[in-house]
Design an enzyme around this catalytic site. Sequence first.
Site, PDB file in Angstrom:
ATOM      1  N   CYS A 267     -10.734   9.189   6.909  1.00 31.64           N
ATOM      2  CA  CYS A 267     -11.498   8.227   6.097  1.00 31.64           C
ATOM      3  C   CYS A 267     -11.282   6.806   6.586  1.00 31.64           C
ATOM      4  O   CYS A 267     -11.661   5.847   5.911  1.00 31.64           O
ATOM      5  CB  CYS A 267     -11.101   8.327   4.632  1.00 31.64           C
ATOM      6  SG  CYS A 267     -11.652   9.852   3.862  1.00 31.64           S
ATOM      7  N   GLY A 268     -10.621   6.642   7.748  1.00 31.50           N
ATOM      8  CA  GLY A 268     -10.492   5.304   8.342  1.00 31.50           C
ATOM      9  C   GLY A 268      -9.356   4.474   7.772  1.00 31.50           C
ATOM     10  O   GLY A 268      -9.479   3.254   7.640  1.00 31.50           O
ATOM     11  N   LYS A 269      -8.216   5.126   7.494  1.00 26.26           N
ATOM     12  CA  LYS A 269      -7.090   4.374   6.910  1.00 26.26           C
ATOM     13  C   LYS A 269      -6.529   3.350   7.895  1.00 26.26           C
ATOM     14  O   LYS A 269      -6.288   2.197   7.528  1.00 26.26           O
ATOM     15  CB  LYS A 269      -6.012   5.388   6.512  1.00 26.26           C
ATOM     16  CG  LYS A 269      -5.004   4.844   5.563  1.00 26.26           C
ATOM     17  CD  LYS A 269      -4.526   5.904   4.601  1.00 26.26           C
ATOM     18  CE  LYS A 269      -3.025   6.001   4.590  1.00 26.26           C
ATOM     19  NZ  LYS A 269      -2.489   7.058   5.436  1.00 26.26           N
ATOM     20  N   ASN A 271      -8.106   2.030  10.382  1.00 27.71           N
ATOM     21  CA  ASN A 271      -9.126   0.977  10.558  1.00 27.71           C
ATOM     22  C   ASN A 271      -9.062  -0.035   9.412  1.00 27.71           C
ATOM     23  O   ASN A 271      -9.146  -1.245   9.635  1.00 27.71           O
ATOM     24  CB  ASN A 271     -10.538   1.580  10.610  1.00 27.71           C
ATOM     25  CG  ASN A 271     -10.721   2.522  11.782  1.00 27.71           C
ATOM     26  OD1 ASN A 271      -9.879   2.588  12.669  1.00 27.71           O
ATOM     27  ND2 ASN A 271     -11.814   3.257  11.792  1.00 27.71           N
ATOM     28  N   ASP A 290       0.116   3.739   7.249  1.00 27.14           N
ATOM     29  CA  ASP A 290       0.158   5.151   6.852  1.00 27.14           C
ATOM     30  C   ASP A 290       1.032   5.446   5.631  1.00 27.14           C
ATOM     31  O   ASP A 290       0.673   6.294   4.831  1.00 27.14           O
ATOM     32  CB  ASP A 290       0.636   6.001   8.036  1.00 27.14           C
ATOM     33  CG  ASP A 290       0.338   7.486   7.854  1.00 27.14           C
ATOM     34  OD1 ASP A 290      -0.742   7.811   7.335  1.00 27.14           O
ATOM     35  OD2 ASP A 290       1.185   8.315   8.229  1.00 27.14           O
ATOM     36  N   ARG A 389      -3.474  11.439  20.258  1.00 28.32           N
ATOM     37  CA  ARG A 389      -2.771  10.352  19.541  1.00 28.32           C
ATOM     38  C   ARG A 389      -2.295   9.253  20.463  1.00 28.32           C
ATOM     39  O   ARG A 389      -2.027   9.484  21.647  1.00 28.32           O
ATOM     40  CB  ARG A 389      -1.533  10.937  18.849  1.00 28.32           C
ATOM     41  CG  ARG A 389      -1.841  11.933  17.750  1.00 28.32           C
ATOM     42  CD  ARG A 389      -2.104  11.255  16.459  1.00 28.32           C
ATOM     43  NE  ARG A 389      -2.723  12.139  15.480  1.00 28.32           N
ATOM     44  CZ  ARG A 389      -2.949  11.776  14.223  1.00 28.32           C
ATOM     45  NH1 ARG A 389      -2.617  10.584  13.804  1.00 28.32           N
ATOM     46  NH2 ARG A 389      -3.534  12.603  13.384  1.00 28.32           N
ATOM     47  N   TYR A 520     -16.557  -0.697   7.873  1.00 30.39           N
ATOM     48  CA  TYR A 520     -15.752  -1.524   8.796  1.00 30.39           C
ATOM     49  C   TYR A 520     -15.475  -2.909   8.195  1.00 30.39           C
ATOM     50  O   TYR A 520     -15.035  -2.997   7.053  1.00 30.39           O
ATOM     51  CB  TYR A 520     -16.436  -1.602  10.159  1.00 30.39           C
ATOM     52  CG  TYR A 520     -16.584  -0.236  10.809  1.00 30.39           C
ATOM     53  CD1 TYR A 520     -15.464   0.461  11.262  1.00 30.39           C
ATOM     54  CD2 TYR A 520     -17.820   0.379  10.926  1.00 30.39           C
ATOM     55  CE1 TYR A 520     -15.582   1.719  11.837  1.00 30.39           C
ATOM     56  CE2 TYR A 520     -17.958   1.639  11.493  1.00 30.39           C
ATOM     57  CZ  TYR A 520     -16.832   2.308  11.949  1.00 30.39           C
ATOM     58  OH  TYR A 520     -16.944   3.546  12.501  1.00 30.39           O
TER      59      TYR A 520
END
Length: 612
Positions: A267-269, A271, A290, A389, A520
Site C-alpha cells: 500500500c506504499g508505506k 513511499n 516500517d 529488496r 504519491y
Amino acid sequence: MKVNELKHAGLKKWVEDNVALMTPDSVEICDGSKGEYDRMLKILVSAGLATPLKKRPNSYLFRSDPSDVARAESRTFISSKNKDDAGPTNNWRDPVELKQTMSGLYKGCMKGRTMYVIPFSMGPVGSDIAKIGVEITDSPYVVINMHIMTRVGKKVLDVLGKDGFFVPCLHSIAKPLNPGESDNGKWPCEPDVEKKYISHFPDTYEIWSYGSGYGGNALLGKKCLALRIASALARDEGWLAEHMLILKITNPKKEVKYLAGALPSACGKTNLAMLVPTLKGWKVETIGDDIAWMKFGKDGRLYAINPEAGFFGVAPGTSEQSNYNAMQSIKKNSIFTNCGLTEDGDIWWEQIGYGAPGKTIIDWKGNEKPAPKTDKAVKGEEIAHANARFTAPANQCPVIAKEWQDPKGVPISAFLFGGRRATTIPLVNQSKSWVHGVFMGSITGSEITAAALDLKEGSVRRDPFAMLPFCGYHMGDYFNHWLKLGKKAEDEGKGDKLPKIFFVNWFRKDKDGHFMWPGYGENSRVLAWMFDRCDNKDNFVETAIGKLPKTGAIEAPPGVSAEIMSELCSVDTEGWKNEISDVRDKHYAKFGDRLPKVLYDELDAIEKRLNS
Ligand code: O2Y
Ligand code: MN
C-alpha cells in the site's frame, strides 16, 4: 572479543550451549565495525554469493535460492504454552515439541562454518524505549544486513551489563559444510520449505529460526523481534510495538507534528514515509518506514522511536517518481537482493523508471536475458523477483529527520490506518473517539485483486492494524490492549493527549476502474487536513462513520474535479452497511469471545447511525 570474555553470565551460557549443539568451526562476537563489515563482504564475494556493483560505491548484489525469497508465513509459528493465546490468525505449535524438533535440526548445523554472535539494539542504544537482542547466526549475509538495519557491537554489550534483559535470537541457514567444501555461488539454505522454521516463543521472549537466510526470516531484529516478540513484551509492559511508519510534518508556519501510520503490505508505506509534498510550504521528513515502538511519557503523550537503523525496502516499483528519496538512499553502501544486474554493473528492476542499458541483463536467477527496453513487468519474465529488496542505511535518506535517533522518541499527534479499497472507504476519516479509532484499526484491510487467492475477487482481506502476520499473540487480546491503553489515559485525565486516529484510502476507483485520487505527493493534502484536525480546526463534518473533510477543506489536486472530491469525502451509506455486515459476520466472528465487546458496540452504533 572471545566467548569467555562475555560479562553477562546468561548470555555466555546461552552462547556456549549453542556452540556445543551446533558445533561451528569457530565463533566470533561481532563488534559492528566497518572492518568487520568489509571482512564479511570479502568472505561473501570469495564464496561467489556477492557481486560488487561498479555503479554504486560499496554496494553488492546477492541472488537467493528460489525457495528462499520472502517471509515464509506458513512456516512462521507462534509457540505459546496455550494454543488459545496464539489466536486464530497465527500458526501455533506446542513449545516443548517444537523445541525438541528444532534442537534435533540444530544439532551440528554449523559444521564447517563460523558462528557469529551479534549483539544488537533495536532503537538508539540506551534509549528507555529500546530493547537489546543477540542473534546467533552462521550467515555473514545476515551479519552485514544486521549492521545496516540495527545498531551492533560492544556499546550494546556495555548497556546490557552483567544481567540485563536481551531477546535471544537463534538462527541457522541449515547448510553445514564438509571439509574443503565452499558455497561456490549457491545461496545456502534448506531448500525444502516444509523444513524451514521461523518460531517465536512469546511466553519466554525467544526466537528460533532455521533453514532460511532471507529477509524477515533471518534478520531476526525486524519482524521477529521488533514486531512478534515486541508485541508480546508491549502487552506485558504496557506499551505499543506497531507495524507503522513514523513521519515528521512541518506546516508553512513551521509548526511540527509527528504521525505514525499502519498500512498493509503493497500500500506504499515506504513511499508515504518519504513523501515529497506537492502542497506549497509543507515539509515531510522520515523517522521510520516500517516499525514504531511507543511508550507514554510523564506528560501523557505517546513517544515513538524507530527501532531500526535502515530500510529493507521492496525494489520493484521503486523509482524516482514513486519514491525519489528511497532512490537517493540506495546510491551507495547498500545491499541488493534478487535484483537484475546490468551490463554496466548496476542493479535494475521492473518499474525502476527506465529500460535496462546495454544488450543483455542477468536476471535474479542468474540467467542472461535480453535487456528490457522499458521498465514494464512482463508476467512470468520478470528480471527482478517481485520481492527483491534493498538494504540501505536510514541516514542516507535525504529527508531523514534530525531527531530520528532521539532516544526520547518523538511525540505522536496522530495515527493513520489505511488499505487499498476501490469502493466505500472515503479518502480520509477521523474517528469520533479512541474506541472508534481502535475499531478503525481493527477493520483495516485491502481488496483482493488476484483471483487465484482463496477469497472472492473484490472481497476484503482484513489485516487489522497491518499486524496480521506480525502479532505475537491473540488478535482479540491485541485489540483489547489498545483499548486498555486508551482507557487508562482517559481515566488519568489525559485522554486529550492521546493521538487522534484517522483512516485513509488513496485507492478509490470510479466506475470505469480509474483511480480517483492521484496519490504519491498529493497525499500531502490529506496529511495537511489531518495536521489541522489535530489542532481542532473547524475543517470537518460529523457523519455516521466519523469526521470527514468539509467541502473545500482539502483543495483538489490538478485534474481532480469538485464532484470527485465530493464523492471521495462523503459517506457511501449502502457500501458501509455491507462493510458492517462483512466485519460482523466474516471478520469479528473469527475471534470468538476474545473480541472485545465494545468493538461490537461500536459496530452496532455505526449501523444505527447509518439507518437513522
Ligand atoms: O520479505 C521479507 O522477508 C520481508 S517483508 C518486509 C520487509 C520490510 C518491510 N516490511 C515487510 C513486510 O512484509 O511488511
Ligand atoms: Mn513491513
